[in-house]
Design an enzyme around this catalytic site. Structure first.
Site, PDB file in Angstrom:
ATOM      1  N   THR A  38      -8.223 -30.568  52.222  1.00 27.38           N
ATOM      2  CA  THR A  38      -8.040 -31.487  51.119  1.00 27.38           C
ATOM      3  C   THR A  38      -8.604 -30.921  49.838  1.00 27.38           C
ATOM      4  O   THR A  38      -8.311 -31.435  48.963  1.00 27.38           O
ATOM      5  CB  THR A  38      -8.546 -32.917  51.379  1.00 27.38           C
ATOM      6  OG1 THR A  38     -10.156 -32.810  51.791  1.00 27.38           O
ATOM      7  CG2 THR A  38      -7.804 -33.573  52.604  1.00 27.38           C
ATOM      8  N   VAL A  41      -9.209 -25.360  47.210  1.00 23.46           N
ATOM      9  CA  VAL A  41      -8.996 -23.986  47.914  1.00 23.46           C
ATOM     10  C   VAL A  41      -7.981 -24.212  49.056  1.00 23.46           C
ATOM     11  O   VAL A  41      -7.112 -23.637  49.392  1.00 23.46           O
ATOM     12  CB  VAL A  41     -10.352 -23.086  48.268  1.00 23.46           C
ATOM     13  CG1 VAL A  41      -9.830 -21.920  49.054  1.00 23.46           C
ATOM     14  CG2 VAL A  41     -10.986 -22.712  46.943  1.00 23.46           C
ATOM     15  N   CYS A 172     -15.307 -15.493  44.204  1.00 27.33           N
ATOM     16  CA  CYS A 172     -13.907 -15.008  43.261  1.00 27.33           C
ATOM     17  C   CYS A 172     -13.918 -14.258  42.310  1.00 27.33           C
ATOM     18  O   CYS A 172     -13.134 -13.632  41.845  1.00 27.33           O
ATOM     19  CB  CYS A 172     -13.323 -16.495  42.907  1.00 27.33           C
ATOM     20  SG  CYS A 172     -14.297 -17.448  41.665  1.00 27.33           S
ATOM     21  N   SER A 202     -10.688 -23.602  36.949  1.00 30.69           N
ATOM     22  CA  SER A 202     -10.526 -23.733  38.410  1.00 30.69           C
ATOM     23  C   SER A 202     -11.507 -23.246  39.294  1.00 30.69           C
ATOM     24  O   SER A 202     -11.582 -23.564  40.411  1.00 30.69           O
ATOM     25  CB  SER A 202      -9.075 -23.512  38.812  1.00 30.69           C
ATOM     26  OG  SER A 202      -9.014 -22.037  38.374  1.00 30.69           O
ATOM     27  N   HIS A 265     -10.175 -15.260  35.828  1.00 30.47           N
ATOM     28  CA  HIS A 265     -11.529 -14.782  35.548  1.00 30.47           C
ATOM     29  C   HIS A 265     -11.410 -13.566  34.660  1.00 30.47           C
ATOM     30  O   HIS A 265     -10.951 -12.418  35.050  1.00 30.47           O
ATOM     31  CB  HIS A 265     -12.533 -14.722  36.496  1.00 30.47           C
ATOM     32  CG  HIS A 265     -12.853 -16.103  37.264  1.00 30.47           C
ATOM     33  ND1 HIS A 265     -12.717 -17.288  36.726  1.00 30.47           N
ATOM     34  CD2 HIS A 265     -13.650 -16.158  38.506  1.00 30.47           C
ATOM     35  CE1 HIS A 265     -13.170 -18.199  37.528  1.00 30.47           C
ATOM     36  NE2 HIS A 265     -13.777 -17.515  38.748  1.00 30.47           N
ATOM     37  N   ASN A 350      -8.556 -16.234  39.791  1.00 33.98           N
ATOM     38  CA  ASN A 350      -9.679 -16.481  40.570  1.00 33.98           C
ATOM     39  C   ASN A 350      -9.355 -17.483  42.010  1.00 33.98           C
ATOM     40  O   ASN A 350      -9.823 -17.351  42.754  1.00 33.98           O
ATOM     41  CB  ASN A 350     -10.624 -17.160  39.809  1.00 33.98           C
ATOM     42  CG  ASN A 350     -10.024 -18.741  39.060  1.00 33.98           C
ATOM     43  OD1 ASN A 350      -9.104 -18.528  38.420  1.00 33.98           O
ATOM     44  ND2 ASN A 350     -10.518 -19.719  39.472  1.00 33.98           N
ATOM     45  N   THR A 351      -8.003 -18.084  41.678  1.00 38.80           N
ATOM     46  CA  THR A 351      -7.763 -18.972  42.919  1.00 38.80           C
ATOM     47  C   THR A 351      -6.904 -18.375  43.777  1.00 38.80           C
ATOM     48  O   THR A 351      -6.795 -18.726  45.102  1.00 38.80           O
ATOM     49  CB  THR A 351      -7.218 -20.531  42.662  1.00 38.80           C
ATOM     50  OG1 THR A 351      -6.126 -20.100  42.025  1.00 38.80           O
ATOM     51  CG2 THR A 351      -8.254 -21.236  41.710  1.00 38.80           C
TER      52      THR A 351
END
Lengths: 374, 374, 374, 374
Positions: A38, A41, A172, A202, A265, A350-351
């Site tokens: 949930t 990531v 990350c 994020s 980033h 980054n994500t």
């Protein structure tokens, strides 16, 4: 067995057997579970996996407060593509190792990830971890596929169970840094790097940073982040020898800042090289970087892992973070540094590259190389 | 006459005569003109001067398209304090040297400032310039009052006219940098600095950066900015000897970025010192920095020019750019640098300390020290 | 021939011949030209068309300053997907009607679009216009395919040339509004609407709004925008009778604001209906809205043109503007209005549904319905 | 005693006795306590009170986790002016009524404010509440000084204790709305209002909205906010008769949105008046609004409570929220509304006029009118 004794002398032929072995398995799909489903990531993993050619999300686990509910009711879905209906209706389970799937991705919070991931590995699950706790375990490979796929051999030294193992994805921001450094390491050797990061919101997850804390603001400090820069690159850029990783000798000075952008980033890197090349040679090293894993045709690979830009003012998060579906790293603003040798700017999502996408690429590599059987 | 042969050995007594001389003049107010009055620096100057104890804005000049209109009709006022009614109803004149005032501030665009400022100086006007063209002229002092007030003596070598002269304020980001460096220069000597800036939108003036270009984005390049870092600090930190400035020997590596915040330039600085001090000594140097001009009680001075923070995550633009009405510089995040000696973060308000406020403080200094008579 | 005498009584059967006729043409691709190719709408059109199943971008035109250069050299590409290499190397031509293509999209600036679009139509080009000048021409259909495809018949009254014609796409915010209103018009009839918009930065094009003007700010006024709301909906929601459009009788009160978000126009709409339905009936009208064009399987169509949300706080630009590749309209926050009958919030992607995507869908419709032959 | 039987017929003479009485007390300062001192409204109160001519902050109370520490250690100070050293070193106490001060401001969270405020009132403390729970209590005046100061008489019906009482400040957005409506109510009478708000991030307190939830986003829903609009204005605009408030009859339709700006609630208001005036009359009503309290020369009063703007595009949060130190309300964009009578835009600073500054003005009024003795 050692996949590679010398990272500068990789022989693709040595992998042929593995590849052939794993090809057999592709007739059936790999069922995967998501731990921490949930969180932010976890949501990203689900979004990417819901259209994956090899993987089927079959189990979701989260904290006790969510367990027992349907995923669609437990999650506050914050991805701008709709939640896949098949996954929406999966029940959320507790994060205990009876999920009945071939592989788990862990997007657990660092406070609980350590024990839970170990539990899953002991029960025979291969665990691809996005969390921090096991990254520096001597037997856990800390892998960016384009940089140090050969470290995967470390899993053979793990004692969790016959089939269980833990493989970690780095921090990350570190992912983007080591990817940009890798061609320089291979070509010239690196002595020192000075890095200043400007990291997106994020990166702090959800709820993460309060809007009032970062609106019209920069926070020149990210708790626990600078220490990642001071330990992880040595391991990732290191060499696997006799069943352990020899750290790459390197001086690192880092300052990490949170800036008010959504994703991406950006890092300003100055680098001191063992052999200072010409500017043209530097550019060629970035442009011609073709890591071994490119040959494996993994579904989430980049065509070009590093996009080099000559344009002044590039790369920029808004323009380049989504290159190659967010999996490519951008490099630009290459100039001589009056203090070290060269300086440049690097950017990565980054994500995606730094978290969910990188973890999925790692899982693909694991399967393709025959580490996971099912 | 030399105000100071050695910046490290300032004798306040030598100024007593000047101060006494200038005190006489304070019985009447100084009338000032603003060149480039409709632009964003011009507006800031007007906002600050409209309540100044010494200065009265008596003349406004701008481009031909504005000349002939009342200021309130020519300007698109973008300051969040209302335009003073007396100034609102001043006519906008052409930027030619018949403004009939004691002193002019130039907020002209760099493309026209060079000639116009020289014209005013030739006609006997003291010109405080916020623009770029004359900054590196050998006879033009480039001054941050707390850093190198003694460079003002250079004006005696200028040949514009009997009373006319040009004094320049440095680049808005360089101002913050040299202020933070000054106590280190005085205490330890500086060999090299590595600086990465994160600069606010207002630094680009108005209209400046299109919103779509910088929204959710970082632009790691500011045209002409990096070159300012590579030339101005040498002059500002230099020594006045025999009527010219000897550049301070120093290695500088800089990367300038535009980030989506309104005001405040934040800089991540690593510094190599001639004599490496203890951390406590570094902190003391920042905290105990009391430049000579503090004694002059200039209206726009800071009580404490450098605010040092021990708190992790400080300084931050949203919290600290307005300290001391935007005139103070903040320093924090002091740590040892594995590559140079120390690294820290510094922040200053770019349109106040870095532009309008800095220029006004400079004008106050000029008057107090008796360089301007009227 | 009349495609539809009554918009509330559409007989799909009457189109069978057209569809069959147009199917023939799909064996070869449609070559298209872009007028205003370097601007922000032009770039979006190119990005979307570079992977279109029917269209091939074969000609690019822009202002004289760009003409003669390769597109990649003339454009400052600001889309976060890379420019397609085939298009990058097209020469930019002048916007005169000798582009040698089957159809042109006009993304020209309003100041020049009027004459140039007419020139192209006179020379036999079908022109799909994103610009303002011809929208209210009595013979120019102003079309949102899901709302008033039948207005296309108006082109038969145009006198430009045998094959030339102009078809206009409405204002980017009006598109979202009429789409959300259409099911209510069909089911209940509309008497009055009160609309307050919060419009994204990209709606102003590039360079558009200066960042300092809109950073941490709202501008409750968009020049020329409110007037679009006061004229375009009457025409779009009107009825084609005897070769002209009868305006739909409706009272509209609008206030348009610019808010600091990148993409997505959000509108707070209160509506007075001819026949006030139950809340459930309102929801059903939104959810079950299946406009005729859905049957045509156009490549850029939505599966569901209106996404209705029951969740409090939905729709939101960051979460829902990209639904169905940015072509869907979102509706939520449905409540009774104590002054009119109901109020709700609607959201649509201004540069996709409201501009480039909407124009492409319009072109697809034009071809599918046999208005364009080539 | 009734201060005013008819709000449209205020006789300042009736207050002379009160004013004279209270003047006596100004020889000594009023000591005040802050309940909820560490939260964002509490911090704002402290920042404003630290330089107040009448009030001295002598006691601070907060939750149990903070109690017992010095304020500087318990608070995460987020105001951009430094915390006053005298207040920094005050101990944080528990929120129980033994603070030993003349008056308390409550900035408590709504979940606990109800009981604690009542406890203080029972022990004899006058309580100025920024919190929600007591606002609609029949005996609690809900006051904006420029709108309904006469409602203060209600406190005489309170039964808490001899000197204890509770006076409430309305919701931060409602404050701005009723201030803009008040001159229209007085001049023309109001039948209906339709309001759409765009509310700043600071309205949600700290930590408030997660940055990822609101970055590049609008949230068209603020929990509990719309209901404030549906109940508070009736009371504030109502009439005190026979010891109770008769609600003002009025139809209100509201939609509240959170937008990504730091401070300033902007509201688009359409209004139906009992007697529709000319546009000029409307403007005059706004411009010439001089509420009774203006005569009292309270320290925190505005010179001009409503600033009316004719300029298109005004008011704007970045330009006008700080007018008169954030205490003035701005009005502009006045146009006829085709559905109701007129529409306009109003703006007010939510944390100053809408919260801390409004509460302090209320306290000043209370003292000046002789309701509080000490």
């Amino acid at each position: 067995m050692s996949i590679s004794d010398d990272i500068q002398d990789q022989d693709p032929a040595s992998f042929i057997r593995d590849v052939a072995a794993s090809e057999m398995h592709f007739r059936k799909r790999v069922s995967v579970g998501i731990l921490g489903a949930t969180g932010s990531v976890g949501q990203r993993l689900i979004a990417l996996l819901s259209k994956h050619p090899w993987f089927t999300v079959s189990a979701l686990a989260a904290s006790e407060s969510s367990a027992g509910r349907l995923y669609k009711d437990a999650v506050q879905w914050r991805i701008n593509t709709p939640l896949h209906p098949d996954i929406a209706n999966l029940p959320v389970q507790q994060a205990i190792p009876n999920l009945g799937c071939d592989l788990v991705f862990s997007a657990l919070d660092a406070t609980v990830a350590g024990d839970i991931e170990a539990d899953f590995a002991k029960k025979g699950y291969p665990v691809i971890s996005c969390a921090r706790p096991h990254r520096m375990d001597p037997n856990v490979p800390l892998v960016v596929p384009e940089v140090n796929f050969d470290h995967l051999e470390l899993v053979k030294t793990q004692q969790y169970s016959e089939k269980g193992m833990i493989i970690a994805k780095p921090n990350c921001a570190v992912v983007g840094l080591v990817l940009a450094l890798r061609p320089l390491q291979l070509e010239f050797g690196i002595e020192a790097i000075h890095v200043v990061t400007m990291q997106a919101l994020s990166g702090a997850g959800f709820p993460g940073v309060p809007s009032l804390a970062v609106f019209d603001n920069i926070i020149p400090y990210i708790p626990t982040e600078a220490e990642r820069f001071e330990i992880e690159p040595y391991k990732i850029l290191g060499t696997l020898k006799d069943g352990s990783i020899q750290a790459y000798p390197l001086t690192i000075s880092s300052t990490c800042s949170r800036v008010p952008i959504s994703d991406g980033h950006l890092q300003v890197v100055s680098v001191k090289l063992k052999r200072k090349p010409s500017r043209e040679h530097m550019i060629r090293a970035f442009k011609e970087f073709v890591p071994y894993v490119q040959e494996l045709n993994l579904p989430s690979r980049c065509k070009t892992p590093i996009h080099y830009f000559d344009e002044e003012g590039y790369p920029q998060p808004a323009l380049h973070r989504d290159l190659e579906s967010g999996m490519a790293v951008s490099v630009g603003r290459l100039r001589e540094c009056p203090i070290l040798d060269y300086k440049f700017v690097t950017l990565s999502h980054n994500t995606i590259r730094g978290a969910s996408g990188g973890a999925i690429l790692l899982a693909e590599l694991l399967i393709k190389k025959g580490y996971v059987f099912w």
